[in-house]
Design a protein around this motif. Structure first.
Motif: not given
Lengths: 260, 260
Positions: B9-11, B57-60, B86-87, B89, B91, B128, B239
């Motif tokens: 995931x990233x911001x 953005x992206x989720x997984x 930090x931006x 992660x 999972x 966001x 996203x």
């Protein structure tokens, strides 16, 4: 000369705190730069209800300033927003009596400390919540919070790096709220010392993780030294959420939140 | 050599997009810098399910890479997170067959476009969600979305700035979801062209604000030129939320979301 009270929100993650300081971006600097621009001057003074630390956020924080301009109060918010950066927003402005003072007239404040407990780290929350992998014991935290209520010398539960001498404050309410994995600690008090909410939060978390017992809090407060309390919780979870200027409004708020 | 599939995931607000590019911070660059560090090399290749644009953005999001190291799959996420900024992660990571390809094997994707409509601007949501003061007509938007479903040449509804020649894609589901003032547009399709979700969103919003009629969409699609569609909605609301590698998983997802 008219005195205007503005209600501003800001995302604290891009600021070194509220107060103006050399070589660092501050909310006050941006506010006064915007005011100077509108007044076509090189600088312009403003006074806030108080300071917030680096990374700390504010919801509708009161800031007052005097103006020589004849802008109607309903137009001020738009005027300021058109020159302010995107991380500060003015919700409303209204004219107040010239004797009103955003800091000295405050009779109470509320802070919220937001956390996510027991979830994967979220890149989206990193500036806005304190993220914990473990889940603290809420009951123990609420119990410890009970010992912090009332009137105390809060030297143990605040940073010694301050010029403030009188460390006596009154805590009216401290609640540990939880909705799923989203936690909010709510603090309502007569006033707050430097880093006081963050030290209280860090200390409550140590209780929640069973590193100290709730009933050790009175002794810790009585010690009147910062070393007696827990770690300072990070700034990103903290929001100045309300400032009260009338005793009646504060009492009304306390009644509302005391309903379970 | 083992192939590892990571879910990241990233911001997107701190990146000029996913893809590596000179003189700009990208997610790919940070991922490959982290992989290079772990492999003690100067560079290391990775392949993602696709690119995202600046601010998106992206989720997984799935990203695969090959490794010569003998790190157990359960340790990879922690190893990467310890060197990533930090931006971004990670999972989870799991070993996949060496024939697996994060981009070519995708059979479908889901994007979410998040908006707040009819509220004061929030400094906290600015990276966001797309924030609108007015409230669009949801029924009209859903009606227009219906005309976008199915298999079409999506030249009108995507950016011409691309080397991709085949503009035919299939949209399986487009839903306009709403909870209070929080809106989410959900797009599930076989694949998406450059800026396609943002152009579809911008076009649906023009319908929602009655600047075009829902029944003009078929003609607009048939025109096969970008000029026929609406404005490109800003990247911050977007996203990448799911990538499907198995037809069965995609069908199962579609069945779930079709339940009203």
């Amino acid at each position: 000369m008219k005195r205007i009270l503005a209600r501003i929100s800001y995302d604290g993650s891009g600021f070194k705190g509220y107060q103006k300081q050399p070589d660092a971006r501050s909310v006050q600097q941006e506010m006064e730069r915007a005011l100077a621009k509108i007044h076509k001057e090189t600088s312009w003074r403003s006074t806030s209800s108080g300071r917030t630390d680096a990374g700390v956020h504010a919801l509708r924080q009161p800031v007052h300033f005097d103006t020589t301009l004849d802008i109607p109060e309903a137009r001020w918010a738009r005027a300021l927003n058109s020159v302010l950066p995107k991380d500060i927003f003015v919700h409303e402005c209204r004219e107040v009596d010239s004797s009103f003072h955003a800091r000295y007239d405050a009779v109470g404040k509320e802070y919220l400390y937001r956390m996510t407990c027991g979830e994967d780290y979220s890149v989206f929350k990193r500036h806005f919540e304190h993220q914990l992998r473990e889940i603290p014991d809420r009951r123990l935290m609420q119990q410890a919070a009970g010992y912090m209520l009332g009137t105390h010398n809060f030297s143990s539960l605040s940073s010694p790096r301050t010029a403030v001498v009188d460390k006596v404050r009154t805590m009216y309410a401290i609640d540990v709220l939880k909705e799923g994995n989203s936690w909010t600690l709510r603090f309502v008090g007569s006033g707050f010392l430097y880093q006081m909410v963050r030290v209280m939060t860090g200390t409550l978390l140590e209780v929640g993780f069973r590193h100290r017992r709730p009933d050790t809090i009175p002794e810790m407060i009585a010690f009147e030294k910062r070393s007696a309390a827990g770690k300072t919780a990070p700034g990103e979870g903290l929001y100045l959420s309300q400032v009260f200027y009338e005793e009646a409004a504060l009492q009304k708020h306390l009644k509302t939140i005391k309903k379970p």
